[in-house]
Write a protein that holds these residues in place. Sequence first.
Motif, PDB file in Angstrom:
ATOM      1  N   ALA A 131       0.832  -1.208   0.000  1.00  0.00           N
ATOM      2  CA  ALA A 131       0.000   0.000   0.000  1.00  0.00           C
ATOM      3  C   ALA A 131       0.865   1.255   0.000  1.00  0.00           C
ATOM      4  CB  ALA A 131      -0.930  -0.007   1.211  1.00  0.00           C
ATOM      5  N   GLY A 272     -13.379   4.275  -2.720  1.00  0.00           N
ATOM      6  CA  GLY A 272     -12.042   3.769  -2.427  1.00  0.00           C
ATOM      7  C   GLY A 272     -11.279   4.642  -1.448  1.00  0.00           C
ATOM      8  N   PRO A 276     -10.034   3.174   3.690  1.00  0.00           N
ATOM      9  CA  PRO A 276      -8.974   3.061   4.701  1.00  0.00           C
ATOM     10  C   PRO A 276      -9.377   3.572   6.080  1.00  0.00           C
ATOM     11  CG  PRO A 276      -8.054   3.848   2.629  1.00  0.00           C
ATOM     12  CD  PRO A 276      -9.545   3.859   2.466  1.00  0.00           C
ATOM     13  N   LEU A 322      -2.962   4.912   3.007  1.00  0.00           N
ATOM     14  CA  LEU A 322      -3.426   3.741   2.272  1.00  0.00           C
ATOM     15  C   LEU A 322      -3.134   2.431   2.990  1.00  0.00           C
ATOM     16  CD1 LEU A 322      -2.618   4.695  -1.440  1.00  0.00           C
ATOM     17  CD2 LEU A 322      -4.590   5.280  -0.032  1.00  0.00           C
ATOM     18  N   TYR A 325      -5.953   0.045   3.842  1.00  0.00           N
ATOM     19  CA  TYR A 325      -6.445  -1.052   2.994  1.00  0.00           C
ATOM     20  C   TYR A 325      -5.968  -2.407   3.508  1.00  0.00           C
ATOM     21  CZ  TYR A 325      -7.892   2.226  -0.702  1.00  0.00           C
ATOM     22  OH  TYR A 325      -8.519   3.217  -1.426  1.00  0.00           O
ATOM     23  N   LEU A 328      -8.089  -3.531   6.341  1.00  0.00           N
ATOM     24  CA  LEU A 328      -9.529  -3.591   6.123  1.00  0.00           C
ATOM     25  C   LEU A 328     -10.120  -4.997   6.316  1.00  0.00           C
ATOM     26  CD1 LEU A 328     -11.971  -1.855   5.381  1.00  0.00           C
ATOM     27  CD2 LEU A 328     -11.496  -2.332   2.969  1.00  0.00           C
TER      28      LEU A 328
END
Length: 354
Positions: A131, A272, A276, A322, A325, A328
């Motif tokens: 990421a 998107g 995060p 990021l 992510y 997640l």
Amino acid sequence: MLARLPRPAAILFALLMLAVTAWCFSVTPPPIKTAKKGGYTDARLYHDIAAQVALGKPYHQSAAELHRAHHYPLKPFFTMRPPTEMEITAIIGWKGFQKLCIVMLVAGIFTWAIAHEGRLTGTERFLAGAAVAVGGTAVSSDWLMALQEYPAGLCIAVAFAGVIGWPRQWWYVVPVLGAGLFIRELALPFALLALVYAGWNRRWVEVGAWVALIAAWGMFMALHAQLAMAQWRPGDIQSQGWHAMQGFSGFLKAVIFTTPLQRLPLHWALFGAALPLAGWLALGGREGVFANLLVWGYAIMIAMFSRADTFYWGAIMNPWYLVGYALLPRAIVQLYWAIRGQRRAEVAPLPANA
């Protein structure tokens, strides 16, 4: 943090996520403001200032003349960026500065990939490094590195991994964050939060290091203010201010247009960019508190104070934002079990001697 939600709160959070998803695919936020094609940009301004400094002209004089010539505000003093980046590039060139940014990106990938060994799975740590790598693709452009938020964000990425993964290694975290702070003052919230966090954990030597850094930066900015104000003339433009209150969409647009998400259709990009935020909630303990205060704090700052033409503030969160992510999937599992009234998949706390 999601793992500790009581069942009613977990259900409400799941409903909130569904509402945010529906909003992302239905809203059409106002566009960002960029220079017209062929127009004079902020990146062009900083390149031109560095070129003048390389010829021997003092930074503040060069900056004031170019601000004035291209109708940029000079008041208040912090509309003129600190001289750090332009002084460096005047010596080593923009390609040389780009190489320093690439080194910092590699360090960020490495630290995020290994800092949580024993706490996150190997897959999660790999995804965290990936990421950071994807978020840091802007280093491929020495032109973009002229926007100080990008190199400062790279410094935060390395420091952030150290604070929550290797808390005893503050000796490298403080100078790395300091480099970002002296490049762009938007790194100050990190330094202040790290100071409080070190005090919370009773690491007094580290507290002293953060105090020393912030004090040194304060003196640096006082000198910068004095030199910048000495260049003022009657009629110089006053900034329109930083109280646009763009809200959640302003934050998401700042993320989108400073990351590869800008290549997606707008609604998918909004979705998107929001994901995060949920991922970071997978972190628990004091590390989770620090991480989420940092992430949500910057998100609120950008939502409240950035303007449509200062969307590049989002780069201060790039590439470390990021990493959410990578967290997640764990966050989704935690939420699922919290809805069922159980706790699973919580990140282990740091050992006491970490």
